[in-house]
Design a protein around this motif. Sequence first.
Motif, PDB file in Angstrom:
ATOM      1  N   VAL A   1       2.735 -10.855 -13.730  1.00  8.84           N
ATOM      2  CA  VAL A   1       1.957 -10.945 -12.500  1.00  8.84           C
ATOM      3  C   VAL A   1       2.663 -10.097 -11.451  1.00  8.84           C
ATOM      4  O   VAL A   1       3.845 -10.281 -11.188  1.00  8.84           O
ATOM      5  CB  VAL A   1       1.835 -12.413 -12.024  1.00  8.84           C
ATOM      6  CG1 VAL A   1       1.076 -12.495 -10.713  1.00  8.84           C
ATOM      7  CG2 VAL A   1       1.166 -13.257 -13.105  1.00  8.84           C
ATOM      8  N   GLY A   2       1.931  -9.153 -10.880  1.00 10.58           N
ATOM      9  CA  GLY A   2       2.534  -8.212  -9.947  1.00 10.58           C
ATOM     10  C   GLY A   2       3.200  -7.078 -10.724  1.00 10.58           C
ATOM     11  O   GLY A   2       4.345  -6.723 -10.479  1.00 10.58           O
TER      12      GLY A   2
ATOM     13  N   VAL B   1      -1.170  -7.847 -14.571  1.00 11.00           N
ATOM     14  CA  VAL B   1      -2.123  -7.917 -13.463  1.00 11.00           C
ATOM     15  C   VAL B   1      -1.421  -7.554 -12.164  1.00 11.00           C
ATOM     16  O   VAL B   1      -0.205  -7.720 -12.022  1.00 11.00           O
ATOM     17  CB  VAL B   1      -2.770  -9.322 -13.340  1.00 11.00           C
ATOM     18  CG1 VAL B   1      -3.590  -9.651 -14.556  1.00 11.00           C
ATOM     19  CG2 VAL B   1      -1.724 -10.389 -13.100  1.00 11.00           C
ATOM     20  N   ASP B   2      -2.204  -7.046 -11.239  1.00 13.37           N
ATOM     21  CA  ASP B   2      -1.699  -6.740  -9.899  1.00 13.37           C
ATOM     22  C   ASP B   2      -2.882  -6.789  -8.947  1.00 13.37           C
ATOM     23  O   ASP B   2      -4.008  -6.449  -9.342  1.00 13.37           O
ATOM     24  CB  ASP B   2      -1.045  -5.352  -9.875  1.00 13.37           C
ATOM     25  CG  ASP B   2      -0.102  -5.191  -8.687  1.00 13.37           C
ATOM     26  OD1 ASP B   2       1.122  -5.145  -8.927  1.00 13.37           O
ATOM     27  OD2 ASP B   2      -0.568  -5.128  -7.543  1.00 13.37           O
ATOM     28  N   LEU B   3      -2.642  -7.212  -7.717  1.00 11.18           N
ATOM     29  CA  LEU B   3      -3.715  -7.271  -6.720  1.00 11.18           C
ATOM     30  C   LEU B   3      -4.103  -5.899  -6.202  1.00 11.18           C
ATOM     31  O   LEU B   3      -5.210  -5.696  -5.731  1.00 11.18           O
ATOM     32  CB  LEU B   3      -3.294  -8.150  -5.533  1.00 11.18           C
ATOM     33  CG  LEU B   3      -3.229  -9.645  -5.794  1.00 11.18           C
ATOM     34  CD1 LEU B   3      -2.692 -10.364  -4.556  1.00 11.18           C
ATOM     35  CD2 LEU B   3      -4.588 -10.189  -6.182  1.00 11.18           C
ATOM     36  N   ASN B   4      -3.171  -4.944  -6.298  1.00 11.22           N
ATOM     37  CA  ASN B   4      -3.403  -3.620  -5.732  1.00 11.22           C
ATOM     38  C   ASN B   4      -4.064  -2.705  -6.766  1.00 11.22           C
ATOM     39  O   ASN B   4      -3.482  -2.411  -7.810  1.00 11.22           O
ATOM     40  CB  ASN B   4      -2.076  -3.036  -5.249  1.00 11.22           C
ATOM     41  CG  ASN B   4      -2.281  -1.774  -4.465  1.00 11.22           C
ATOM     42  OD1 ASN B   4      -2.607  -0.745  -5.030  1.00 11.22           O
ATOM     43  ND2 ASN B   4      -2.082  -1.852  -3.151  1.00 11.22           N
ATOM     44  N   GLU B   5      -5.257  -2.245  -6.468  1.00 12.15           N
ATOM     45  CA  GLU B   5      -6.020  -1.414  -7.399  1.00 12.15           C
ATOM     46  C   GLU B   5      -5.291  -0.113  -7.744  1.00 12.15           C
ATOM     47  O   GLU B   5      -5.333   0.349  -8.883  1.00 12.15           O
ATOM     48  CB  GLU B   5      -7.392  -1.101  -6.794  1.00 12.15           C
ATOM     49  CG  GLU B   5      -8.320  -0.410  -7.751  1.00 12.15           C
ATOM     50  CD  GLU B   5      -9.706  -0.186  -7.160  1.00 12.15           C
ATOM     51  OE1 GLU B   5     -10.333   0.803  -7.568  1.00 12.15           O
ATOM     52  OE2 GLU B   5     -10.138  -0.990  -6.325  1.00 12.15           O
TER      53      GLU B   5
ATOM     54  N   ASN C   1       0.828  -1.208   0.000  1.00 13.95           N
ATOM     55  CA  ASN C   1       0.000   0.000   0.000  1.00 13.95           C
ATOM     56  C   ASN C   1       0.860   1.254   0.000  1.00 13.95           C
ATOM     57  O   ASN C   1       0.523   2.241  -0.647  1.00 13.95           O
ATOM     58  CB  ASN C   1      -0.961   0.000   1.177  1.00 13.95           C
ATOM     59  CG  ASN C   1      -2.078  -1.008   1.028  1.00 13.95           C
ATOM     60  OD1 ASN C   1      -2.387  -1.433  -0.077  1.00 13.95           O
ATOM     61  ND2 ASN C   1      -2.649  -1.419   2.126  1.00 13.95           N
TER      62      ASN C   1
ATOM     63  N   SER D   1       2.195   1.726  -3.533  1.00 19.18           N
ATOM     64  CA  SER D   1       1.164   2.195  -4.455  1.00 19.18           C
ATOM     65  C   SER D   1       0.814   3.650  -4.190  1.00 19.18           C
ATOM     66  O   SER D   1       0.600   4.423  -5.118  1.00 19.18           O
ATOM     67  CB  SER D   1      -0.074   1.315  -4.394  1.00 19.18           C
ATOM     68  OG  SER D   1      -0.755   1.477  -3.178  1.00 19.18           O
TER      69      SER D   1
END
Length: 80
Positions: A41-42, A62-66, A5, A8
Motif C-alpha cells: 500500500v503506497g 496500490v497507490d492513491l496517486n495516479e 504530487n 510523482s
Amino acid sequence: MNYINMLSKLGMGSAHPGGFEATLRMLKNYPIQSNSRILEVGCGTGRTSCHLAGLGYEVTAVDLNENMIKKARKRLKLWG
C-alpha cells in the motif's frame, strides 16, 4: 503542489526514510515466506513491488496517486 504530487512529477522512487537500501535490509532481517502474497500500500513508482515480484512473490501494489501508478506500470514493463 503537495509533497506526494512533487514526488510523482519527479518520478521519485525510494523517497522513504532510508530509501530502497533500508527496504533490502528489512527484507534480509525479516524474511518473507516463499509462498507469500504481498500487498504493498503506497507503492509509489513500484520499485519494491517489482523487486518482490522478481523474487517470486505474488504482489498487489496500490497507490492513491495516479502518476505513481503509471510510473509503477512502466517500471513493471521494463522489469519483466
